[in-house]
Design an enzyme around this catalytic site. Structure first.
Site, PDB file in Angstrom:
ATOM      1  N   CYS A   2       0.817  -1.211   0.000  1.00  0.00           N
ATOM      2  CA  CYS A   2       0.000   0.000   0.000  1.00  0.00           C
ATOM      3  C   CYS A   2       0.856   1.268   0.000  1.00  0.00           C
ATOM      4  CB  CYS A   2      -0.880   0.039   1.240  1.00  0.00           C
ATOM      5  SG  CYS A   2      -1.978  -1.352   1.353  1.00  0.00           S
ATOM      6  N   ARG A  27       5.672  -0.152  -5.976  1.00  0.00           N
ATOM      7  CA  ARG A  27       5.577  -0.915  -4.727  1.00  0.00           C
ATOM      8  C   ARG A  27       4.620  -2.099  -4.862  1.00  0.00           C
ATOM      9  NH1 ARG A  27       6.521   2.708  -0.071  1.00  0.00           N
ATOM     10  NH2 ARG A  27       4.884   1.664   1.073  1.00  0.00           N
ATOM     11  N   TRP A  74      -2.780  -2.769  -1.629  1.00  0.00           N
ATOM     12  CA  TRP A  74      -2.298  -4.128  -1.910  1.00  0.00           C
ATOM     13  C   TRP A  74      -3.016  -5.006  -0.905  1.00  0.00           C
ATOM     14  CZ3 TRP A  74       1.009  -7.898   0.439  1.00  0.00           C
ATOM     15  CH2 TRP A  74       1.527  -8.836  -0.450  1.00  0.00           C
ATOM     16  N   ASN A  98      -2.168   2.443   5.733  1.00  0.00           N
ATOM     17  CA  ASN A  98      -1.203   1.380   5.400  1.00  0.00           C
ATOM     18  C   ASN A  98      -0.926   0.595   6.671  1.00  0.00           C
ATOM     19  OD1 ASN A  98      -0.947   2.491   2.904  1.00  0.00           O
ATOM     20  ND2 ASN A  98       1.216   3.022   3.089  1.00  0.00           N
ATOM     21  N   GLY A  99      -0.684  -0.705   6.535  1.00  0.00           N
ATOM     22  CA  GLY A  99      -0.346  -1.514   7.709  1.00  0.00           C
ATOM     23  C   GLY A  99      -1.457  -2.489   8.048  1.00  0.00           C
ATOM     24  N   GLU A 474      18.828 -17.272  -7.289  1.00  0.00           N
ATOM     25  CA  GLU A 474      18.384 -15.925  -7.676  1.00  0.00           C
ATOM     26  C   GLU A 474      17.878 -15.935  -9.132  1.00  0.00           C
ATOM     27  OE1 GLU A 474      17.613 -13.296  -6.278  1.00  0.00           O
ATOM     28  OE2 GLU A 474      17.777 -11.705  -7.741  1.00  0.00           O
ATOM     29  N   LYS A 478      14.166 -14.823 -10.218  1.00  0.00           N
ATOM     30  CA  LYS A 478      13.904 -13.785 -11.238  1.00  0.00           C
ATOM     31  C   LYS A 478      12.962 -14.310 -12.305  1.00  0.00           C
ATOM     32  CE  LYS A 478      14.907 -10.943  -9.713  1.00  0.00           C
ATOM     33  NZ  LYS A 478      15.620 -10.561  -8.536  1.00  0.00           N
ATOM     34  N   GLU A 481       9.400 -14.829 -10.912  1.00  0.00           N
ATOM     35  CA  GLU A 481       8.805 -13.552 -10.549  1.00  0.00           C
ATOM     36  C   GLU A 481       8.238 -12.797 -11.750  1.00  0.00           C
ATOM     37  OE1 GLU A 481      11.859 -11.097  -8.850  1.00  0.00           O
ATOM     38  OE2 GLU A 481      10.448 -10.077  -7.535  1.00  0.00           O
ATOM     39  N   HIS A 497      20.185 -36.333  -6.336  1.00  0.00           N
ATOM     40  CA  HIS A 497      19.451 -36.720  -5.115  1.00  0.00           C
ATOM     41  C   HIS A 497      17.948 -36.488  -5.266  1.00  0.00           C
ATOM     42  CE1 HIS A 497      23.182 -37.509  -3.101  1.00  0.00           C
ATOM     43  NE2 HIS A 497      23.635 -36.344  -3.535  1.00  0.00           N
ATOM     44  N   LYS A 597       6.776  -4.313  -4.210  1.00  0.00           N
ATOM     45  CA  LYS A 597       8.188  -3.951  -4.127  1.00  0.00           C
ATOM     46  C   LYS A 597       8.658  -3.920  -2.686  1.00  0.00           C
ATOM     47  CE  LYS A 597      12.128  -2.479  -5.760  1.00  0.00           C
ATOM     48  NZ  LYS A 597      12.976  -3.507  -6.400  1.00  0.00           N
TER      49      LYS A 597
HETATM   50  C1  AGP Z   1      13.194  -9.958  -5.662  1.00  0.00           C
HETATM   51  O1  AGP Z   1      13.252  -9.615  -6.986  1.00  0.00           O
HETATM   52  C2  AGP Z   1      12.150  -9.399  -4.846  1.00  0.00           C
HETATM   53  N1  AGP Z   1      11.313  -8.491  -5.395  1.00  0.00           N
HETATM   54  C3  AGP Z   1      12.080  -9.757  -3.390  1.00  0.00           C
HETATM   55  O2  AGP Z   1      12.484 -11.066  -3.213  1.00  0.00           O
HETATM   56  C4  AGP Z   1      12.869  -8.842  -2.435  1.00  0.00           C
HETATM   57  O3  AGP Z   1      14.236  -9.032  -2.626  1.00  0.00           O
HETATM   58  C5  AGP Z   1      12.451  -9.122  -1.003  1.00  0.00           C
HETATM   59  O4  AGP Z   1      11.075  -8.857  -0.868  1.00  0.00           O
HETATM   60  C6  AGP Z   1      13.220  -8.335   0.019  1.00  0.00           C
HETATM   61  O5  AGP Z   1      13.039  -6.968  -0.124  1.00  0.00           O
HETATM   62  P1  AGP Z   1      13.999  -5.920   0.529  1.00  0.00           P
HETATM   63  O6  AGP Z   1      15.352  -6.107  -0.073  1.00  0.00           O
HETATM   64  O7  AGP Z   1      13.401  -4.580   0.211  1.00  0.00           O
HETATM   65  O8  AGP Z   1      14.034  -6.196   2.002  1.00  0.00           O
END
Ligand code: AGP
Length: 602
Positions: A2, A27, A74, A98-99, A474, A478, A481, A497, A597
């Site tokens: 949010c 975000r 969100w 927010n929250g 990673e 990516k 995501e 394994h 984000k």
């Molecule tokens: C990765 O591409 C992400 N969007 C996500 O995993 C992100 O790294 C994670 O939410 C942690 O966020 P931060 O680095 O703002 O703490």
């Protein structure tokens, strides 16, 4: 996650609020809304989906006012529907939140609310109802907000419009709010990026602060209602980060920003002439510390995994790593001779923030490695190492990841330096990382070809050994995501394994294989894949390519690396492959579905 924007202006505020909401799109959100107070009447518009829909609704049916609040939602409590959209308006009060209000159901009883008035499934509407009720009991909105704040369990940042007042009211606890000051307007946002361009100075609200914002002045009060001063900071223009320039997506722009960021980080923290690393204002003597604990989430956690390999190789420290959402809820046997490091791009990730609190309760010295200075995590830690990557708008972390790696590498070298055993060759190699990355980016077409070959894959594997294992994880993150394709990252030695059972020609395996001490081992793993009909793509260096050529369907040759530079340089292919495949598949690259984000809830 949010976002909040509020503007009190001598002119109409609606355009500015919409612009602010656009800036907060990165975000992640699923609906949005705006409310204004004009001639003591509320006007409001809400919309599901993109901000452009909200903007179009306002173009069709204009609303205006000098005071306004806007919100990107969100969904946490209740689906993304118009009913659940903020702002919530109740007679004399409109609010955005927010929250998470943990005790929202109890509050209905505490304030004897009429439940039939609650139309949404949210935890936020109840606060609007309470606010309206209390406005009839108290003369002053500050007293109303104090009372609300005292009764809430959970996290919040609120912006309120109140009939009969020419101010926006705001308060926060555990969720950030920043005030923007300028000549003809003042504003409030959950994020510096949401503030209007004309902003000159900013003030970060502290826990439980209550602010009033009108076009010509702002005031801040503490929870007791006493007027207080907070430090003003200069507002750094954000215009450059808000546009895509010649790029199609922010993610592409941010991938291409990496040579500049990395050079900037290295030159800021290291001096080639004197072979030394300077960590600003650092007074920590690492010689007195035997354990390093690292925690983070998502991509930042992968950076911590790499740091464990590095720091254990470079120093005599014992290094432990944990996913923040796991660490915060388990029993941890903490050795008092430890230092805790939290890593976060946003500096607002709730689980990481909670771990930081836990470390502090255990009296550990805390370091944060963050991209957003003045974020909650930065402000709560004993020592802050900034990653200097600049705002990252794309939800997928790219430049913030390599920036985290660069800072962690420098930290390792700094610890060596304190023992007078800095590895000079490795140290020197940092200064040419940006050149190697430029070379990779120049030839980014190659990754488009790889993306084409992955287009119809049922699933994809990334494999790596040693430092390349977290890069494989990673790479898989990516791809999942932003392409929504299933992908697994595996330690190559683990293939036999279990996952080898999945291998067939529709499941390509991408091996991250610099010609280091693990090279011959991973070559054997690739042969295991091929023996089972699997297709292999190898990403390696020149020496590796000579040996690997005959064992792969496609090969990418990268510049030579060492154990410190490889993680950063091999991050580029995984980012570019994900990016090009997402473009090919037509997904929403910068704002992938269901993701945010900045993850400020659990
Ligand atoms: C990765 O591409 C992400 N969007 C996500 O995993 C992100 O790294 C994670 O939410 C942690 O966020 P931060 O680095 O703002 O703490």
């Amino acid at each position: 996650m949010c976002g909040i924007v509020g503007i009190a202006s001598e002119n109409d505020c609606v355009k500015g609020i919409i612009a602010g909401l656009y800036s907060l799109e990165y975000r992640g959100y699923d609906s949005s809304g705006i409310a204004t107070l004009n001639d003591n009447l509320f006007a409001s518009k809400k919309s599901i989906g993109k901000i452009s829909r909200l903007e179009n609704a306002i173009i069709k049916d204009k609303i205006s006012g000098n005071l306004g609040i806007g919100h990107t939602r969100w969904a946490t409590h209740g689906k993304p529907t118009l009913n659940n959209c903020h702002p919530f308006i109740k007679n004399n009060c409109a609010l955005v939140h927010n929250g998470i209000i943990e005790n929202f159901e109890e509050l209905v009883k505490t304030f004897a609310l009429n439940e039939t008035c609650i139309k949404s499934e949210t935890d936020s509407e109840i606060i609007a109802e309470i606010c309206d009720k209390l406005l009839n009991e108290f003369n002053n909105p500050i007293d109303v907000i104090k009372k609300i704040s005292q009764n809430i369990q959970g996290t919040f940042s609120f912006a309120f419009l109140i009939k009969g007042s020419d101010s926006i009211y705001a308060t926060r606890r555990g969720s950030p709010l920043v005030l923007g000051l300028s000549e003809n307007l003042n504003s409030i946002s959950s994020d510096v990026l949401g503030l209007p361009d004309e902003t000159r100075e900013i003030i970060f609200l502290e826990e439980n602060d209550i602010a009033t914002i009108n076009p010509s002045s702002i005031s801040i009060y503490n929870i007791k209602g006493n007027s207080i001063n907070r430090k003003k900071h200069e507002f750094v223009a954000k215009k450059d980060f808000k546009t895509k320039g010649k790029f199609m997506h922010f993610m592409e722009k941010e991938i291409f920003h990496q040579p500049i960021c990395l050079e900037d980080i290295i030159l800021n923290f290291a001096d080639k002439k004197t072979n030394s690393v300077f960590l600003p204002k650092n007074t920590i003597d690492f010689n007195n510390i035997s354990n390093i604990i690292l925690v983070a989430c998502g991509t930042a956690y992968h950076a911590c995994m790499i740091a464990k390999y590095w720091l254990e190789q470079m120093t005599d420290k014992h290094v432990s790593i944990d996913i923040a959402s796991e660490y915060r809820y388990k029993k941890n046997n903490i050795d008092k001779n430890s230092i805790a490091i939290v890593v976060s791009q946003s500096g607002e990730t709730m689980d990481t923030l909670e771990c930081l609190k836990k470390f502090r309760q255990n009296d550990l010295f805390t370091i944060s490695i963050v991209n957003v200075l003045n974020s909650s995590i930065a402000r709560m830690s004993d020592y802050v190492l900034p990653t200097l990557a600049g705002p990252e708008i794309g939800v997928a972390a790219t430049k913030s990841f390599t920036a985290q790696l660069a800072v962690l590498a420098l930290l390792g070298l700094h610890i060596q330096q304190q023992k007078n055993n800095i590895e000079k060759n490795v140290f020197n190699s940092l200064f040419s990382i940006h050149e190697s990355i430029k070379k990779i980016l120049k030839d980014s077409k190659r990754f488009e070809e790889i993306a084409h070959s992955l287009r119809d894959a049922k699933s994809i594997f990334y494999i790596g050994r040693g430092i390349m294992y977290p890069i494989a994880l990673e790479g898989a993150l990516k791809l999942k995501e932003i392409t929504y394709k299933h992908c697994e990252g595996y330690a190559a030695g683990e293939l036999k394994h279990g996952p080898l059972a999945l291998i067939e020609d529709q499941i390509p395996v991408i091996a991250l294989a610099p010609s280091d001490h693990n090279f011959s081992k991973i070559l054997s793993n690739i042969q295991e894949v091929r023996a089972r009909g699997g297709k292999s793509i190898i990403i390696t260096d020149k020496a590796g390519s000579i040996k690997a050529k005959k064992y792969c369907d496609q090969i990418i040759v990268l510049p030579d690396t060492n154990y410190l530079t490889s993680a950063i340089i091999y991050s580029l292919p995984i980012q570019l492959i994900a990016y090009h495949l997402a473009v090919l598949l037509g997904t929403d690259v910068d704002q992938p579905r269901n993701l945010a984000k900045s993850v400020t809830v659990e």
